[in-house]
Design a protein around this motif. Sequence first.
Motif, PDB file in Angstrom:
ATOM      1  N   ILE A 123       0.857  -1.188   0.000  1.00  0.00           N
ATOM      2  CA  ILE A 123       0.000   0.000   0.000  1.00  0.00           C
ATOM      3  C   ILE A 123       0.892   1.237   0.000  1.00  0.00           C
ATOM      4  CG2 ILE A 123      -1.757   1.280   1.271  1.00  0.00           C
ATOM      5  CD1 ILE A 123      -2.661  -1.416   2.460  1.00  0.00           C
ATOM      6  N   GLY A 124       0.775   2.052  -1.034  1.00  0.00           N
ATOM      7  CA  GLY A 124       1.590   3.245  -1.146  1.00  0.00           C
ATOM      8  C   GLY A 124       1.027   4.397  -0.340  1.00  0.00           C
ATOM      9  N   GLY A 134      -0.883  16.864   7.509  1.00  0.00           N
ATOM     10  CA  GLY A 134      -0.500  15.460   7.448  1.00  0.00           C
ATOM     11  C   GLY A 134      -1.466  14.576   6.689  1.00  0.00           C
ATOM     12  N   SER A 135      -2.285  15.160   5.838  1.00  0.00           N
ATOM     13  CA  SER A 135      -3.207  14.345   5.037  1.00  0.00           C
ATOM     14  C   SER A 135      -2.421  13.438   4.093  1.00  0.00           C
ATOM     15  CB  SER A 135      -4.134  15.233   4.211  1.00  0.00           C
ATOM     16  OG  SER A 135      -5.106  15.867   5.002  1.00  0.00           O
ATOM     17  N   VAL A 136      -2.867  12.199   3.975  1.00  0.00           N
ATOM     18  CA  VAL A 136      -2.290  11.270   3.012  1.00  0.00           C
ATOM     19  C   VAL A 136      -3.401  10.555   2.263  1.00  0.00           C
ATOM     20  CG1 VAL A 136      -0.209  10.863   4.397  1.00  0.00           C
ATOM     21  CG2 VAL A 136      -2.160   9.305   4.616  1.00  0.00           C
ATOM     22  N   CYS A 137      -3.023  10.016   1.104  1.00  0.00           N
ATOM     23  CA  CYS A 137      -3.878   9.094   0.377  1.00  0.00           C
ATOM     24  C   CYS A 137      -3.173   7.750   0.345  1.00  0.00           C
ATOM     25  CB  CYS A 137      -4.134   9.588  -1.042  1.00  0.00           C
ATOM     26  SG  CYS A 137      -5.042  11.149  -1.113  1.00  0.00           S
ATOM     27  N   PHE A 138      -3.952   6.687   0.397  1.00  0.00           N
ATOM     28  CA  PHE A 138      -3.399   5.338   0.372  1.00  0.00           C
ATOM     29  C   PHE A 138      -3.684   4.705  -0.988  1.00  0.00           C
ATOM     30  CE2 PHE A 138      -4.155   5.987   4.979  1.00  0.00           C
ATOM     31  CZ  PHE A 138      -2.837   5.847   5.407  1.00  0.00           C
ATOM     32  N   LEU A 139      -2.608   4.303  -1.670  1.00  0.00           N
ATOM     33  CA  LEU A 139      -2.698   3.730  -3.009  1.00  0.00           C
ATOM     34  C   LEU A 139      -2.727   2.215  -2.904  1.00  0.00           C
ATOM     35  CD1 LEU A 139       0.061   5.982  -4.598  1.00  0.00           C
ATOM     36  CD2 LEU A 139      -2.403   6.360  -4.660  1.00  0.00           C
ATOM     37  N   GLY A 145      -7.483   1.155  -6.539  1.00  0.00           N
ATOM     38  CA  GLY A 145      -8.161   2.315  -5.972  1.00  0.00           C
ATOM     39  C   GLY A 145      -7.244   3.122  -5.087  1.00  0.00           C
ATOM     40  N   VAL A 146      -7.689   4.306  -4.752  1.00  0.00           N
ATOM     41  CA  VAL A 146      -6.938   5.187  -3.867  1.00  0.00           C
ATOM     42  C   VAL A 146      -7.900   5.738  -2.822  1.00  0.00           C
ATOM     43  CG1 VAL A 146      -7.204   7.081  -5.548  1.00  0.00           C
ATOM     44  CG2 VAL A 146      -5.520   7.285  -3.716  1.00  0.00           C
ATOM     45  N   LEU A 147      -7.499   5.642  -1.557  1.00  0.00           N
ATOM     46  CA  LEU A 147      -8.308   6.145  -0.442  1.00  0.00           C
ATOM     47  C   LEU A 147      -7.862   7.583  -0.191  1.00  0.00           C
ATOM     48  CD1 LEU A 147      -7.571   2.821   0.983  1.00  0.00           C
ATOM     49  CD2 LEU A 147      -9.915   3.591   1.246  1.00  0.00           C
ATOM     50  N   ILE A 185     -10.567   4.181  -9.129  1.00  0.00           N
ATOM     51  CA  ILE A 185     -11.610   4.622  -8.197  1.00  0.00           C
ATOM     52  C   ILE A 185     -10.966   5.373  -7.043  1.00  0.00           C
ATOM     53  CG2 ILE A 185     -13.420   3.862  -6.604  1.00  0.00           C
ATOM     54  CD1 ILE A 185     -13.822   1.422  -8.373  1.00  0.00           C
ATOM     55  N   ALA A 186     -11.574   6.497  -6.682  1.00  0.00           N
ATOM     56  CA  ALA A 186     -11.151   7.263  -5.507  1.00  0.00           C
ATOM     57  C   ALA A 186     -12.195   7.072  -4.418  1.00  0.00           C
ATOM     58  CB  ALA A 186     -11.007   8.740  -5.855  1.00  0.00           C
TER      59      ALA A 186
END
Length: 201
Positions: A123-124, A134-139, A145-147, A185-186
Amino acid sequence: MAIKVECLAVGELAANCYVVENEETGECVVVDPGAQAQRIVERVGGRKVAAVLLTHGHCDHIGAADEVCAHFDAPLYIHEADAPKLTDPDANVSRLFGFLLRVHTKPRTLAGGDTLHLAGMDIGVMHTPGHSMGSVCFLLPKGAGVLTGDTLFAHGYGRTDFADGDFGLLRASLRALLRMTPRQIAYPGHGEPGIAGRAEA
């Protein structure tokens, strides 16, 4: 690899909590357990939880973290810039909403560019500041998909009027999300799924 993403809208602000399962191993990660820990526990059922991941440190995304981590004996991950929010009701904006929230589970901190090896998945971690520093997205693997937390919604983007919000940074983060490939998908922090990325040339 078959990956299943399940969503529960939890709490008064209907924040999306996700259970992301590697169907080959039956293991999963829980993302943004904002409230209603028992509902989350029941949804996970007998699956093994490898970790609890937080897209950022605002109260509607972290409120059930202690209970979920304790129930599944799972580690907690959050970006280093948002880790102080876990124990600060002003920074996690719970005081603004009329209560005082402190998460006591000691987190493991993330940085942009990290890859987490959890539940048999790579998971990236994409640092996307703007809604919070500190917001991140998880790939998810293989374009599954990306969270996106509260960075990108299906029909908009996150607010920037909290103490460490910054519209200039958010605009750069949105640009990065919309330019990524492949298109996928996001899964946002609130509301229905949308799309991130662009078709490959």
